[in-house]
Design an enzyme around this catalytic site. Structure first.
Site, PDB file in Angstrom:
ATOM      1  NE  ARG A  99      -3.017   0.371   3.231  1.00  0.00           N
ATOM      2  CZ  ARG A  99      -2.319   0.448   4.379  1.00  0.00           C
ATOM      3  NH1 ARG A  99      -1.527   1.488   4.610  1.00  0.00           N
ATOM      4  NH2 ARG A  99      -2.410  -0.504   5.268  1.00  0.00           N
TER       5      ARG A  99
ATOM      6  CE1 TYR B 245     -16.295  12.947 -14.170  1.00  0.00           C
ATOM      7  CE2 TYR B 245     -15.785  12.679 -11.845  1.00  0.00           C
ATOM      8  CZ  TYR B 245     -16.225  12.160 -13.046  1.00  0.00           C
ATOM      9  OH  TYR B 245     -16.598  10.848 -13.103  1.00  0.00           O
TER      10      TYR B 245
ATOM     11  CG  ASP C 117      -9.327  17.383 -13.280  1.00  0.00           C
ATOM     12  OD1 ASP C 117      -8.680  16.822 -14.186  1.00  0.00           O
ATOM     13  OD2 ASP C 117     -10.345  16.896 -12.768  1.00  0.00           O
TER      14      ASP C 117
ATOM     15  CE  LYS D  50     -12.751   9.640 -17.096  1.00  0.00           C
ATOM     16  NZ  LYS D  50     -12.972  10.821 -16.286  1.00  0.00           N
TER      17      LYS D  50
END
Ligand SMILES: *Cc1c(COP(=O)(O)O)cnc(C)c1O
Length: 380
Positions: free
Chosen positions: A46, A98, A170, A195
């Site tokens: 992790r 978004y 972003d 994306k």
């Protein structure tokens, strides 16, 4: 080195791994220690693993940052960024971020005492007016969704810096190939790697890149503490996608330009939103801060919700679906899909008319994309 070279070689040296040309996918949740605390850089996966480290290396290089953190999703990245803040802090945010970004601020972090104000960030003065002594973060998205509004990253980040406000951009729609927020003064560039970075619609991932060691340490702490880390194979897949980012973006931008030319000539198309167009309100800013204008387009027909639905349905080349940035071209109808939950009056006020259609141009042949759109536009 040039962008396309770094996209392929940054972050990984084959001679670290028996000459393997590709970063191995380390399916290992933990790493052996010779004695307590004595290890080769990785302990528990992790916190980090070599496959993720390779991805983070190329991400940092492409955004021209120093440090990167990879996440299990774009929203995982946003979550760790917002956790830089404390209860009582205030955020100024673009009014068309978004939907998931708005939701996590509005439904989650507001309950923990982080307040926010949404403004049209295409005018720096709106941001200046919204900043209060409590403002600690500016969150901008450009080009924005779905109307491709452009905000001036350099001016906004200079303002933020002068007020000791952390600036976050972003950069999902532009990608570092077209726009580098850190070079324009942003503190943090973030991505939905789902994306364009991944580029093949086969993985959910996120990223956040900075030059500031202090910010990086705190984001990395949040990444490990909250645990929205990407899987081993997902890291590899995003990394593989990134290798063709430049060539995919060039082709997708070529396609977008041809589709825009076609749409501008079409008698049933009443408006085309694309940052390259002279009529775009922030064309000059886009020209300054972007290498090309991207592969996202929005256009309007003068029709009802049902007309819009007819245009997008039954397409043979364009795939009807949410998301963007893959090799396949996608289209969607905000009024009946992504923005259907917004009351009509508010939706119209935001400029999202019933006949608005959003396109994400992929890398197919432009002729086929245009022929398929022509069929759609003849169908209502
Ligand atoms: C998709 C998207 C996000 C969210 O990313 P996920 O990977 O879906 O969590 C954030 N910002 C933009 C601009 C996006 O398109």
């Amino acid at each position: 080195m040039h962008f396309d070279t770094r996209a392929i070689h940054a972050g990984y040296d084959p001679f670290d791994h028996f000459g393997a040309v590709n970063p191995p996918v380390f399916l290992s949740s933990t790493f052996a220690q010779a004695s307590p605390g004595k290890h080769q850089g990785f302990e528990y996966a992790r916190s980090g693993n070599p496959t993720r480290a390779a991805l983070e290396g190329v991400l940092a290089s492409l955004e021209e940052g120093e440090f990167a953190c990879a996440f299990s999703s774009g929203l995982g990245a946003t979550d760790s960024i917002i956790k830089l803040l404390n209860a009582g802090d205030h955020v100024v945010m673009a009014d068309d971020v978004y939907g998931g970004t708005f939701r996590i601020f509005d439904k989650t972090f507001k309950r923990f005492g982080i307040d926010f104000t949404m403004v049209d960030t295409t005018d720096v003065r709106n941001v200046e007016k919204a900043i209060t002594p409590k403002t600690k973060m500016l969150f901008v998205e450009t080009p924005s969704n779905p109307l491709l509004k452009i905000s001036d990253i350099e001016a906004l980040c200079a303002l933020a810096r002068s007020r000791k406000v952390i600036s976050v951009v972003d950069n999902t729609f532009a990608t570092p190939y077209l726009q580098q927020p850190l070079n324009l003064g942003a503190d943090i560039a973030m991505h939905s790697a789902t994306k364009y970075l991944g580029g093949h619609s086969d993985v959910i991932a996120g990223a956040c890149i900075t030059r500031d060691p202090g910010l990086h340490e705190r984001i990395k702490f949040n990444q490990n503490a909250s645990g929205a880390v990407p899987g081993f194979l997902d890291c590899y897949m995003v990394h593989r996608g990134i290798k063709t980012l430049g060539i995919r973006m060039e082709r997708a931008c070529d396609n977008a330009e041809q589709v825009v030319s076609y749409l501008l000539e079409h008698k049933r198309v009443t408006k085309v939103h694309y940052p390259a167009l002279e009529g775009h309100p922030n064309q000059a800013v886009a020209a300054r801060q972007m290498k090309r204008y991207g592969a996202m387009i929005a256009f309007e027909i003068n029709g009802s919700v049902a007309d819009g639905e007819r245009v997008v349905s039954g397409r043979r080349v364009w795939t009807l679906g949410e998301s963007l940035g893959g090799v396949e071209s996608l289209l969607e109808h905000p009024a009946s899909m992504t923005h259907a939950s917004i009351p009509k009056e508010l939706r119209m006020k935001a400029g999202l008319n019933d006949g608005l259609i959003r396109l994400s141009c992929g890398i197919e042949a432009a002729e086929d994309l245009i022929a398929d759109l022509e069929e759609g536009l003849s169908s209502y």
